[in-house]
Design a protein around this motif. Structure first.
Motif, mmCIF file in Angstrom:
data_model
loop_
_atom_site.group_PDB
_atom_site.id
_atom_site.type_symbol
_atom_site.label_atom_id
_atom_site.label_comp_id
_atom_site.label_asym_id
_atom_site.label_seq_id
_atom_site.Cartn_x
_atom_site.Cartn_y
_atom_site.Cartn_z
ATOM 1 N N VAL A 15 0.849 -1.195 0.000
ATOM 2 C CA VAL A 15 0.000 0.000 0.000
ATOM 3 C C VAL A 15 0.884 1.245 0.000
ATOM 4 O O VAL A 15 1.889 1.314 0.708
ATOM 5 C CB VAL A 15 -0.934 0.007 1.223
ATOM 6 C CG1 VAL A 15 -1.778 1.283 1.258
ATOM 7 C CG2 VAL A 15 -1.828 -1.231 1.209
ATOM 8 N N SER A 16 0.488 2.261 -0.770
ATOM 9 C CA SER A 16 1.240 3.514 -0.795
ATOM 10 C C SER A 16 0.504 4.670 -0.125
ATOM 11 O O SER A 16 1.119 5.643 0.309
ATOM 12 C CB SER A 16 1.575 3.911 -2.237
ATOM 13 O OG SER A 16 0.397 4.122 -2.986
ATOM 14 N N LYS A 17 -0.847 4.582 -0.017
ATOM 15 C CA LYS A 17 -1.619 5.704 0.519
ATOM 16 C C LYS A 17 -2.969 5.200 1.021
ATOM 17 O O LYS A 17 -3.540 4.265 0.458
ATOM 18 C CB LYS A 17 -1.824 6.764 -0.588
ATOM 19 C CG LYS A 17 -2.663 7.961 -0.212
ATOM 20 C CD LYS A 17 -1.926 8.897 0.713
ATOM 21 C CE LYS A 17 -2.754 10.153 1.005
ATOM 22 N NZ LYS A 17 -2.261 10.898 2.162
ATOM 23 N N ILE A 18 -3.466 5.811 2.111
ATOM 24 C CA ILE A 18 -4.816 5.521 2.588
ATOM 25 C C ILE A 18 -5.574 6.834 2.761
ATOM 26 O O ILE A 18 -4.969 7.887 2.960
ATOM 27 C CB ILE A 18 -4.816 4.730 3.909
ATOM 28 C CG1 ILE A 18 -4.112 5.522 5.025
ATOM 29 C CG2 ILE A 18 -4.183 3.353 3.723
ATOM 30 C CD1 ILE A 18 -4.173 4.849 6.400
ATOM 31 N N GLU A 19 -6.889 6.774 2.673
ATOM 32 C CA GLU A 19 -7.735 7.942 2.859
ATOM 33 C C GLU A 19 -9.009 7.520 3.571
ATOM 34 O O GLU A 19 -9.391 6.342 3.552
ATOM 35 C CB GLU A 19 -8.101 8.601 1.520
ATOM 36 C CG GLU A 19 -7.068 9.579 0.998
ATOM 37 C CD GLU A 19 -6.954 10.837 1.836
ATOM 38 O OE1 GLU A 19 -7.708 10.982 2.823
ATOM 39 O OE2 GLU A 19 -6.097 11.683 1.515
ATOM 40 N N ILE A 20 -9.684 8.502 4.214
ATOM 41 C CA ILE A 20 -10.960 8.219 4.864
ATOM 42 C C ILE A 20 -12.018 9.203 4.382
ATOM 43 O O ILE A 20 -11.709 10.357 4.038
ATOM 44 C CB ILE A 20 -10.840 8.291 6.393
ATOM 45 C CG1 ILE A 20 -10.385 9.685 6.856
ATOM 46 C CG2 ILE A 20 -9.903 7.214 6.914
ATOM 47 C CD1 ILE A 20 -10.534 9.909 8.349
ATOM 48 N N LEU A 21 -13.271 8.741 4.348
ATOM 49 C CA LEU A 21 -14.431 9.560 4.007
ATOM 50 C C LEU A 21 -15.504 9.281 5.054
ATOM 51 O O LEU A 21 -16.484 8.570 4.819
ATOM 52 C CB LEU A 21 -14.937 9.217 2.605
ATOM 53 C CG LEU A 21 -13.933 9.401 1.463
ATOM 54 C CD1 LEU A 21 -14.428 8.740 0.192
ATOM 55 C CD2 LEU A 21 -13.667 10.875 1.235
ATOM 56 N N PRO A 22 -15.338 9.806 6.271
ATOM 57 C CA PRO A 22 -16.187 9.418 7.397
ATOM 58 C C PRO A 22 -17.665 9.751 7.227
ATOM 59 O O PRO A 22 -18.524 9.043 7.752
ATOM 60 C CB PRO A 22 -15.579 10.179 8.581
ATOM 61 C CG PRO A 22 -14.765 11.269 7.968
ATOM 62 C CD PRO A 22 -14.287 10.754 6.671
ATOM 63 N N THR A 23 -17.966 10.840 6.497
ATOM 64 C CA THR A 23 -19.379 11.174 6.282
ATOM 65 C C THR A 23 -20.089 10.069 5.516
ATOM 66 O O THR A 23 -21.271 9.778 5.756
ATOM 67 C CB THR A 23 -19.505 12.509 5.532
ATOM 68 O OG1 THR A 23 -18.828 13.528 6.269
ATOM 69 C CG2 THR A 23 -20.958 12.903 5.348
ATOM 70 N N LYS A 26 -11.335 14.597 3.418
ATOM 71 C CA LYS A 26 -11.402 13.859 4.690
ATOM 72 C C LYS A 26 -12.816 13.740 5.216
ATOM 73 O O LYS A 26 -13.029 13.398 6.380
ATOM 74 C CB LYS A 26 -10.530 14.520 5.775
ATOM 75 C CG LYS A 26 -9.084 14.748 5.407
ATOM 76 C CD LYS A 26 -8.332 13.458 5.214
ATOM 77 C CE LYS A 26 -6.848 13.723 4.967
ATOM 78 N NZ LYS A 26 -6.098 12.497 4.625
ATOM 79 N N ARG A 27 -13.810 14.001 4.325
ATOM 80 C CA ARG A 27 -15.207 13.854 4.758
ATOM 81 C C ARG A 27 -16.021 13.047 3.749
ATOM 82 O O ARG A 27 -16.432 11.929 4.032
ATOM 83 C CB ARG A 27 -15.845 15.235 4.979
ATOM 84 C CG ARG A 27 -15.261 15.986 6.155
ATOM 85 C CD ARG A 27 -16.175 17.121 6.600
ATOM 86 N NE ARG A 27 -16.350 18.127 5.565
ATOM 87 C CZ ARG A 27 -15.514 19.143 5.358
ATOM 88 N NH1 ARG A 27 -14.415 19.266 6.102
ATOM 89 N NH2 ARG A 27 -15.744 20.049 4.431
ATOM 90 N N ASP A 28 -16.223 13.646 2.549
ATOM 91 C CA ASP A 28 -17.122 12.968 1.614
ATOM 92 C C ASP A 28 -16.733 13.118 0.142
ATOM 93 O O ASP A 28 -17.471 12.682 -0.736
ATOM 94 C CB ASP A 28 -18.553 13.476 1.796
ATOM 95 C CG ASP A 28 -18.673 14.985 1.585
ATOM 96 O OD1 ASP A 28 -17.637 15.645 1.342
ATOM 97 O OD2 ASP A 28 -19.792 15.514 1.679
ATOM 98 N N LYS A 29 -15.605 13.740 -0.143
ATOM 99 C CA LYS A 29 -15.184 13.942 -1.530
ATOM 100 C C LYS A 29 -13.838 13.274 -1.772
ATOM 101 O O LYS A 29 -12.922 13.387 -0.961
ATOM 102 C CB LYS A 29 -15.095 15.430 -1.874
ATOM 103 C CG LYS A 29 -16.429 16.175 -1.837
ATOM 104 C CD LYS A 29 -16.253 17.629 -2.258
ATOM 105 C CE LYS A 29 -17.550 18.421 -2.125
ATOM 106 N NZ LYS A 29 -18.603 17.922 -3.029
#
Length: 808
Positions: free
Chosen positions: A97-105, A141-144
């Motif tokens: 893995v090189s990158k992670i992201e989150i979209l908590p909404t 970091k939310r929904d986009k």
């Protein structure tokens, strides 16, 4: 060197750590933090915030981490990503893995593999969608979530919409990068022309997906700096080029009235500025009279200034004359002079700049051109309310509220005579090169203002919020050092990271009046709980009130006498609440190793005055020793003095003027003020004389106006009067204080047949690299030096070789 067992010392020191990167989950149930070891690999701890020392995970090599819903922790490190269920211990792993992201909404998370394949999962770990050939991803970091996809030499931008990726823009050229604007209304896409490498900006409306091209085609530049203006009303573009410098001509020519020393430091810069108006969809090239511009959140007015400084390099900071550029009428007018720091309100209606000549903040109203000098010498960093009604000022004497329309500026009740720092500030740097510090700083005054209060007299800290003219205490007054404070917006629960001289770092959870210990660091360090310390208050010979911090030896016995090591720098009393743990310091000074080995340690404050830094230090140190005369457990004939950098300067000066010490240690010290004043910093690429006239040495006058002040405060001027053994050390790659100052002082000692030892560390800088072989060597030699001269521990060959030379 055989007096100390290096292996056992290394083994012991390796067990100590500090806490950093402290995080709290949104529901306040979980915390995470890094254990920072000086030698070992750092580890990340995840713990239960409702139970003491309840560790749920210990992770190595974490580079990125997030708390997810449903009590889960998502982390990346060393090419592996993992999700841990903190309730049941279940794990889900991803490799390469090189990158992670989150979209908590949305309840989603994303994993980008090194193969450039991207997957998006929901909160149940079910695959939602995927896309291949991803070269960059950007999230709010939310929904986009947006990605650049490069396939068959064709670049495109894809957007995550609901449960699938959709292509929203395709470029026939290359796409260099994408950036989501702060308002999130637009995605800024930088295109790179394949034939010329020129750059162009494309704005993508994130709702309508409408595409707008900014400027006049591709422009040759290295990168585009993009700033959104007034929540998406306009955009300011800086096409920035920094060509590689040509080989230095022979001979290299410089001039005595050179106004542009930054050129030698930063290299040449070329800028082409454009403004794009979103409503009219028009791009305008902006050509100010001066070299540099900065957007200040107004679509009509911009800041401009020249690279030429107005300080003649006599200050440690840079001063600029600031102009307001009106892009509608294409004119500039000077609004602020000799400005070092500048703060702008949201929307750009107000500007506050600090005038270095007047030493006052100047308020400027862009719409009326009204200028007001704020006649308060105490106030410090300003922040504007978002409604442009008030400016708040931090200070060492309270929190001040300035009414921007009536100019009334009372201190806020209950904060007077206390140093205040506002925490919940929204801040954007609008220009930060060439020594400038221009920012937009704002706060929502319709919500509580959270601030830290520090009482410099009692060394006490507290946290509070101010709202509707009322102050509510959040964290009660404590003598502990609070290095981190976290409060979730709208939540009554908050956390603090605290420590003291006899308490290793502790994470506390506060819920109303209830205070609970969550995690205690260095739990093995039981000896520190018996540590004893005093903060002494006294005056120097001029009647100035100062302080000194006295540490007692661990395992102190009131029936015994102990030697004393005095360590100096500047004002040090705030460090009284810092937990002293042992490590191989890069500056040689380590309080814990000294009190562990049976020494009193004293840190007297050094405050400067018109006598110059050397005589000021001498007076403050002697006054501190006078304040210790009643301490019968201190053996007055066994007192040593040490310091590094500015403290090394003070030590070297005092060694040539005092008879109250048995020995000295001086590291990386300036010893010749005249030579240093007229030298050029290889680190800063600027002259060193600002450090004397308005900087750390605070001479207040140039050498030409008071030559004897510089001569008399130079340690080298009285090197023949050094009457006790002195240990000097320096790094041969020191770019801050060149080692030839140490060499010069050593030469003076040599000429006058004084007892001295000097160490040169070949590959080290101003500070030795922590835990390097050199810092370990210095650490042991310092212990041996003090043992030799303050404890009569003899038969240390490297010291005996000098001290016994010529003895009968």
């Amino acid at each position: 060197m055989g007096q100390y067992n290096i292996d056992s010392i290394k083994q012991r020191y390796a067990t100590f750590y500090t806490i950093a990167h402290f995080k709290v989950s949104d529901d306040n149930r979980w915390i995470s933090f890094s254990k920072i070891y000086k030698k070992n690999t750092d580890t990340t701890i995840v713990a239960n915030a409702d139970k003491q020392q309840s560790i749920k995970a210990v992770l190595v090599g974490v580079s990125e981490s997030y708390f997810l819903r449903d009590n889960r922790f998502f982390w990346l490190g060393n090419g592996k990503a993992q999700i841990i269920n903190l309730r049941n211990g279940g794990k889900k792993e991803f490799k390469e893995v090189s990158k992670i992201e989150i979209l908590p909404t949305l309840g989603y998370y994303a994993v980008l593999y090194k193969s450039r394949f991207l997957e998006v999962f929901d909160s149940k770990d079910k695959l939602v969608t995927s896309v291949s050939d991803v070269t960059q991803l950007v999230s709010n970091k939310r929904d986009k979530l947006y990605v650049i996809v490069k396939q068959n030499n064709l670049s495109s931008v894809w957007s995550l919409q609901s449960k699938e990726f959709k292509k929203v823009y395709t470029s026939e050229q290359g796409i260099k990068k994408i950036m989501l604007a702060p308002s999130q209304k637009y995605l800024a896409v930088t295109e790179q022309e394949k034939s010329s490498d020129g750059l162009q900006l494309v704005l993508l409306d994130t709702n309508s997906l409408k595409v707008s091209r900014v400027g006049n085609g591709f422009i040759k530049s290295d990168y585009i700096e993009v700033r959104e203006i007034n929540n998406g009303v306009a955009f300011f573009l800086d096409f920035n080029s920094r060509p590689k410098p040509a080989p230095t001509a022979q001979p290299e020519i410089k001039y005595g009235t050179d106004p542009d020393l930054w050129l030698y430091r930063m290299g040449e810069q070329y800028h082409e500025y454009w403004v794009y108006d979103v409503k009219s969809e028009q791009s305008q090239k902006v050509n100010p009279d001066l070299a540099f511009m900065a957007a200040m959140d107004h679509d009509r007015y911009f800041l401009s200034f020249d690279r030429e400084e107005r300080s003649a390099y006599i200050s440690s900071v840079s001063w600029f004359d600031i102009y307001l550029y009106d892009r509608f009428v294409k004119t500039s007018k000077k609004i602020l002079t000799q400005t070092s720091n500048l703060v702008v309100s949201r929307g750009g209606e107000f500007i506050i700049g600090f005038n270095e000549e007047k030493k006052r903040w100047i308020l400027y109203h862009t719409l009326s051109s009204k200028e007001t000098i704020i006649e308060n010498a105490e106030i410090q960093r300003p922040v504007f309310s978002e409604d442009n009604r008030y400016a708040f000022f931090e200070s060492s004497s309270g929190l001040y509220q300035l009414d921007l329309h009536t100019q009334n500026q009372p201190p806020i009740a209950l904060t007077e005579n206390i140093k205040v720092a506002i925490l919940n500030v929204k801040e954007d740097v609008i220009y930060g090169t060439l020594g400038a510090d221009f920012r937009i700083r704002s706060i929502n005054a319709k919500k509580p203002i959270i601030f830290e209060q520090y009482d410099q007299n009692s060394n006490e800290t507290s946290y509070a919020e101010w709202f509707q003219d009322k102050i509510k205490v959040l964290l009660p007054t404590t003598k502990n050092r609070v290095s981190d404070f976290k409060i979730i917006s709208g939540n009554k629960t908050f956390f603090s990271l605290e420590e003291n001289f006899n308490i290793p770092q502790i994470i506390y959870k506060y819920n109303g009046a209830l205070k609970k210990k969550v995690f205690q660091s260095n739990i093995h360090d039981r000896k520190i709980y018996t540590a004893k310390q005093e903060v002494l208050s006294y005056k120097n010979s001029l009647g100035v009130s100062i302080k000194g911090v006295l540490y007692y030896p661990l395992n102190f016995d009131a029936q015994k006498k102990y030697p004393l090591v005095v360590s100096i720098y500047e004002v040090q009393n705030k460090s009284a609440s810092v937990y002293p743990y042992p490590y191989f310091s890069g500056i040689g000074v380590n309080i814990r190793s000294l009190i562990d080995n049976g020494y009193f340690v004293f840190l007297p404050d050094v405050v400067l005055d018109s006598r110059g830094p050397g005589f000021s230090a001498l007076d403050c140190v002697h006054s501190g020793l006078d304040a210790l005369k009643g301490y019968t457990n201190i053996e007055s004939s066994r007192v040593g003095l040490m310091g590094h950098s500015f403290g090394g300067f003070g030590t070297s000066f005092i060694a040539s003027h005092s008879n109250r010490f048995a020995a000295y240690i001086s590291g990386a010290a300036v010893t010749d003020l005249v030579k240093f004043y007229f030298s050029f910093s290889q680190e800063r690429k600027l002259p060193n004389y600002p450090r004397f006239e308005n900087g750390q040495f605070d001479m207040k006058v140039p050498f030409s106006q008071n030559k004897m002040l510089y001569y008399d405060n130079s340690p080298i001027a009285n090197v023949e009067k050094v009457n006790k053994p002195i240990f000097l050390w320096a790094g041969l790659k020191d770019g801050n204080v060149p080692y030839d100052h140490t060499e010069e002082f050593y030469t003076g000692l040599l000429r006058n047949k004084k007892k001295a030892v000097v160490l040169y560390y070949r590959d080290q800088d101003h500070d030795l690299a922590k835990n390097s072989a050199e810092s370990i060597d210095l650490h042991l030699r310092i212990l041996e030096w003090w043992g030799y001269f303050l404890k009569d521990k003899r038969d240390i060959p490297w010291i005996d070789k000098e001290i016994k030379r010529g003895a009968n």
